[in-house]
Every structure is written in C-alpha cells, then in structure tokens.
Design a protein around this motif. Structure first.
Motif, PDB file in Angstrom:
ATOM      1  N   ASP A 190      25.805  50.993  44.582  1.00 24.28           N
ATOM      2  CA  ASP A 190      27.289  50.758  44.031  1.00 24.28           C
ATOM      3  C   ASP A 190      28.063  51.913  44.093  1.00 24.28           C
ATOM      4  O   ASP A 190      27.555  52.868  44.593  1.00 24.28           O
ATOM      5  CB  ASP A 190      27.413  50.274  42.638  1.00 24.28           C
ATOM      6  CG  ASP A 190      26.497  51.128  41.572  1.00 24.28           C
ATOM      7  OD1 ASP A 190      26.560  52.347  42.090  1.00 24.28           O
ATOM      8  OD2 ASP A 190      26.094  50.748  40.709  1.00 24.28           O
ATOM      9  N   GLN A 191      29.331  51.832  43.922  1.00 23.51           N
ATOM     10  CA  GLN A 191      30.361  52.899  44.077  1.00 23.51           C
ATOM     11  C   GLN A 191      30.030  54.263  43.210  1.00 23.51           C
ATOM     12  O   GLN A 191      30.174  55.431  43.789  1.00 23.51           O
ATOM     13  CB  GLN A 191      31.626  52.561  43.385  1.00 23.51           C
ATOM     14  CG  GLN A 191      32.753  53.457  43.767  1.00 23.51           C
ATOM     15  CD  GLN A 191      33.120  53.782  45.155  1.00 23.51           C
ATOM     16  OE1 GLN A 191      33.299  52.702  45.817  1.00 23.51           O
ATOM     17  NE2 GLN A 191      33.123  54.921  45.530  1.00 23.51           N
ATOM     18  N   GLU A 192      29.146  54.128  42.220  1.00 23.05           N
ATOM     19  CA  GLU A 192      28.974  55.181  41.228  1.00 23.05           C
ATOM     20  C   GLU A 192      27.718  56.039  42.077  1.00 23.05           C
ATOM     21  O   GLU A 192      27.721  57.382  42.119  1.00 23.05           O
ATOM     22  CB  GLU A 192      28.330  54.845  40.146  1.00 23.05           C
ATOM     23  CG  GLU A 192      28.180  55.644  39.045  1.00 23.05           C
ATOM     24  CD  GLU A 192      27.485  55.298  37.724  1.00 23.05           C
ATOM     25  OE1 GLU A 192      26.803  55.951  36.922  1.00 23.05           O
ATOM     26  OE2 GLU A 192      27.527  54.109  37.489  1.00 23.05           O
ATOM     27  N   HIS A 193      26.961  55.310  42.686  1.00 26.60           N
ATOM     28  CA  HIS A 193      25.672  55.761  43.440  1.00 26.60           C
ATOM     29  C   HIS A 193      25.703  56.213  44.806  1.00 26.60           C
ATOM     30  O   HIS A 193      24.792  56.451  45.567  1.00 26.60           O
ATOM     31  CB  HIS A 193      24.420  55.244  42.948  1.00 26.60           C
ATOM     32  CG  HIS A 193      24.245  55.031  41.440  1.00 26.60           C
ATOM     33  ND1 HIS A 193      24.565  54.117  40.652  1.00 26.60           N
ATOM     34  CD2 HIS A 193      23.466  55.911  40.478  1.00 26.60           C
ATOM     35  CE1 HIS A 193      24.237  54.230  39.600  1.00 26.60           C
ATOM     36  NE2 HIS A 193      23.649  55.199  39.362  1.00 26.60           N
TER      37      HIS A 193
END
Lengths: 265, 280
Positions: free
Chosen positions: B71-74
């Motif tokens: 996802d965007q975070e990782h």
C-alpha cells in the motif's frame, strides 16, 4: 547516426580534456566578459595568442574549431556588415545610397568579427573536449545554489541526462520509421518546401507516439527501481577539482591581467 | 511457511475499461520458487506483475509481499523487496552508462558513494558485464542491456525478481543466455530469491517450479509444469502454444506408439526416443 547532434565531443587525453567540466564552463563564461577589456591591436593579438595556445593544448588541431564556426557564420557576417554600413563616425571612405563606409566602421567591424570568432572558438573548447553528460553535471553543480529558491536542480539535471541518453535511441528509431515509410512510398526531400515539410508528418507522428510510450515505460521502470524525487538521492558520478584545474584558473587569471595591461600600451 | 507473495481476492480495472483486467484473483507464491506466469495477450499477466510492486493499485482486495502489505505507506519497502525487469531493453535503461544505470537504484536508496563503488562492479561481475561498465546504452545489444537491467536489480538485493516478458524482445541466442543467467543466479541465491517470470516462451515456463495460467483476468490454474503442459487440449483452448515435446507425443500417439503419460522436457523426450530406439 548517433554522432549527429552531440557528436561534437571528441575524445582525447590532453590536459584540457582532463580538466573538470566546471572549470571549463566557468572559464568559458569569464572569457566572454574578459575579452571586452581589449581595446587595441595588442590586446586582440594577445587574446588571439591565448586562444590559439588553448586550442593547441587540446591536441585536436585547428580544423575542427574552424568547422565549429560554420553554423554561426551567418550571424557573424550580419553583425559585421551592420557595423560596416551603419557606423557613421570617422572619415568617409565610400558613400552610396543609404550606405556609408567610414574608417571607424571598418575598424569596428573587424573588431566585432575577431571578438566573435575568439569567443566562439574558446567556448568550443568546452563542447569539443567534454562529454555532454559532464557538461550537464557541471551545470547541475554550478546551479545548485538555486535550489534554495526552489529551482528543482537535481530533477532538471536528471532530465537532461535522460534526454542525452535517449538521443541515439530516438535517432535510430527515426531512421527505421523513415525506412518503413519509404517502403510505403513516402518520398522525403523531394518537391517544394511545403511538399517536403508535409512528407515529414508520417515520420514525426509515429516518432512522437513512440517517444511518449517510451516515457511511460521509463517512468514505470524508474519507479520500480525506487525513484522518489531528486533530493533524496546520493550521487554515483561526481566531479572533482584537481591540481590542473588550479593551474588552468591561474593561467586564465594571468591572461586576464595581461589583457588588462595591453590597454596601457 | 509464510508465502512470499499473497493475493487475496484482488481485482483491478484500468480507467475507462469495460472489463476488469484482473478478476478476484487469490494466489500464493512460496518463497524460493521459480514461478512462470503464462497466458495469451491481454490475459492480465503484466497487470498482475505491476500490482506486486505498487506500480498499479488494486481496485479491491489486498496483496502482501513477505508479510508486508502493498500500500501507499509501505511502497518503498515493497520496492526494496521486489525487483523488476521489463520487456523493452531501451525503455528501462535510465543511466547514461552501464555503471550509472546499475547505480540508479542505489542512488534512489541513498547508498553512500563509497559503498556504490563496491556494489556496482560486483553486480556487473555477476552478469559478466564488468568489461562494459563505461559503455553507453547505444553501443550495447538488447541482450546486454537486459543483463545490465538484471545487475541493476541485483545491486539492491531484492527477495523477488519479476521478469515481465524480459526476454521477448531478444533474439533466440540472447534469450537462451538470459534464461541461463537467471538460472545461475537462482542457484547461487537459492531460497533467498523468488523468481516470477511472466512469459510467452513455453519452453522457459516448462522449466519453472510452478506455472500460473491467466486467461482474461482470471486464474485458470496453478500447478507443476508437467501437469499443466501435458494437457495439450486445455492449452490450445486457452490460446497458448503447446511445448514441442508434447506436440511430438501427440503425433506419435496418433501413429499408435505408446508414449509416456507424464510431461517430458525436450531433452527427456529425446532420451525416451533413444531408449525406445535401442529396444526396437
């Protein structure tokens, strides 16, 4: 194909080749200002001698430098003739219709011509002895203070380096598209000007479409390899000042003082 | 054991597309495997690959790589884990020279320059391209450029190597050399490297540990190559080529010769024919 536009660079092992690109860049810029200090024949002779010596040191011979003048020959001639015809001071030599050639006009046009030639030849040293990529690196390094006012220097430098890297690729592609279109009956370089321009449309459209496709794929490849932005990166290629750069700066400084001194002869 | 890549009910649609490119895909890939993904053009193979390192974002469902959610975070952790080699050798060559290109991924990860000076020649050594370090891409063949692309990926030590039709633009020799190279690297790194090869080359797929078949965005089967490729009828129905050995088997069978039931590689088939010949 690949040596059309950027093939100006001629590899070599001379001292001038080994100079840091930034040194050559800075000195080229300085030369444009310094040359205006010359105000008599001795000054110009001295400057010509300096440029000639620099050219000899590149080990490339004078011929390639004269070739470098060709693309700008028109500009040089127009400026020279403007000086010749529209300078009205001094003794009149020839007068015809609106044109007047005076002694000052002749002297000035010669000066402008020589000055032009020296500047072009001296700056050609940079482009002939430095790979385009190093020129781009030098510009990035010299422009880095602009980062403080928000200029994306690293991004610009990466863009220039990618553009340089794709020039031969796109040249090859243009060649194959041209061949493909020729096989389909398109005649390039035939007919009048408009006809010719039109014949390039079937070359340019596929070339642009493909260039955009390449850009999208390259973007994916860059992202897949962890590219975020220009700032959060380390640099693999670095420019390094060495002793010879010091020597070059010192030599140029002496030349500038010498040129200033000729004003008092 | 935790799978290295896990898809849970993943769907993806391109903007303005009528049909989704992938439909409710659930799939696990085990660590250290060599997995081939096959399917005809437009079957969703490349979409599948691009979802794994967040080049595309799933419309629904979830993906994990080595337990980390994609996802965007990782996103940057994922891209450290997943290296990708694409189809067109030219369009993934970012650097001005071979060495610069290998360094590109390292620069992005802010590896100090002294370290890069060690890693870059090492990575090039592994793909036998160290003699070309200063070359510009214009003076390399397609196969050489793809080797550089592999070196660039290896330099950042990913756990998953995705080959997105990486050999499809090469000539047969370049293709063989590249596959041999990846096999060599795989052997060297063992279970530390999982290879996911999206391919049209049936012979290449036949040498994988597992084969995944995609058809019009749907998962048609995951199995050992010997199982997948012995069902010639199904391969043909899905618009895929049948490996040479299987074609040969079918022809021999039609002539009334008793052929092995299980999948055979071309070499295996040649061996079998020799034995048959000596028995006759």
């Amino acid at each position: 194909m690949s040596n059309m536009i950027l093939g100006r660079y001629l590899p070599g092992v001379s001292w001038v080749h080994r100079l840091d690109a930034r040194t050559k860049f800075i000195l080229s810029m300085l030369f444009i200002f310094v040359i205006f200090m010359a105000n008599n024949i001795y000054g110009y002779l001295f400057a010509t001698a300096f440029v000639a010596l620099s050219i000899i040191m590149t080990g490339l011979g004078f011929k390639v430098f004269f070739n470098g003048l060709k693309p700008l020959a028109m500009l040089m001639l127009i400026t020279t003739f403007l000086q010749l015809f529209f300078m009205n001071t001094g003794t009149v030599l020839v007068h015809w219709w609106i044109f007047t050639i005076t002694t000052d006009g002749v002297i000035n046009s010669v000066i402008v011509f020589v000055r032009f030639m020296l500047i072009i030849m001296f700056t050609t040293i940079l482009t002939l002895t430095t790979p385009p990529l190093e020129v781009a690196d030098a510009m990035e390094s010299l422009m880095s203070p602009l980062r403080k006012i928000g200029v994306p220097v690293s991004e610009l430098a990466l863009m220039v380096s990618i553009a340089l890297r794709f020039v031969p690729t796109l040249m090859d592609e243009a060649q194959s598209i041209m061949n493909a279109q020729r096989a389909r009956g398109v005649a390039f370089n035939e007919g009048g000007l408009i006809q010719r321009a039109k014949s390039y449309v079937p070359l340019l459209i596929p070339l642009f479409v493909n260039a955009i496709k390449r850009a999208i794929e390259l973007g994916d490849a860059m992202e897949a390899r962890g590219y975020r932005d220009g700032e959060h990166r380390t640099k693999f290629r670095v420019l390094k000042y060495t002793k010879i750069d010091g020597v070059a700066f010192a030599a140029f400084f002496i030349f500038a003082i010498g040129l200033f001194a000729t004003r008092f002869i | 054991m935790q799978p290295i890549i896990e898809f849970k009910d993943v769907s993806f649609s391109y903007p303005n597309a009528e049909q989704p490119a992938l439909k409710n895909l659930s799939l696990q890939i085990q660590k250290g495997d060599w997995v081939a993904v096959i399917g005809h053009n437009g079957s969703g193979k490349s979409t599948f690959a691009k979802l794994i390192n967040y080049l595309l974002i799933p419309t629904s469902g979830s993906i994990t790589v080595d337990g980390i959610p994609v996802d965007q975070e990782h996103v940057y952790d994922i891209r450290d884990l997943v290296g990708m080699v694409f189809q067109n050798p030219d369009n993934q060559f970012v650097g001005a020279t071979v060495a610069d290109d290998v360094a590109f991924g390292l620069e992005n990860r802010q590896v100090p320059r002294e370290k890069m000076l060690e890693i870059v020649p090492d990575a090039l050594e592994r793909v036998q391209m160290n003699a070309y370090a200063a070359r510009e891409p214009a003076r390399l063949s397609g196969g050489q450029k793809q080797r550089v692309a592999i070196a660039s990926v290896l330099a950042v030590e990913p756990k998953v190597l995705i080959l997105d039709e990486a050999t499809s633009m090469l000539d047969p020799k370049g293709r063989r050399e590249m596959i041999a190279l990846v096999h060599e690297l795989k052997q060297e790194l063992g279970a530390e490297l999982t290879v996911l090869s999206i391919t049209h080359d049936i012979d290449e797929a036949a040498s994988a540990d597992e084969v995944v078949i995609l058809n019009d965005g749907e998962l048609m089967g995951v199995d050992k190559p010997e199982v997948i490729f012995s069902d010639a009828e199904r391969l043909r129905r899905l618009g895929l080529a049948v490996p040479f050995a299987e074609q040969l088997k079918a022809k021999l069978k039609a002539r009334g010769i008793k052929v092995p039931e299980t999948y055979q590689t071309t070499e295996g088939m040649a061996e079998w024919i020799w034995q048959l010949h000596s028995k006759m």
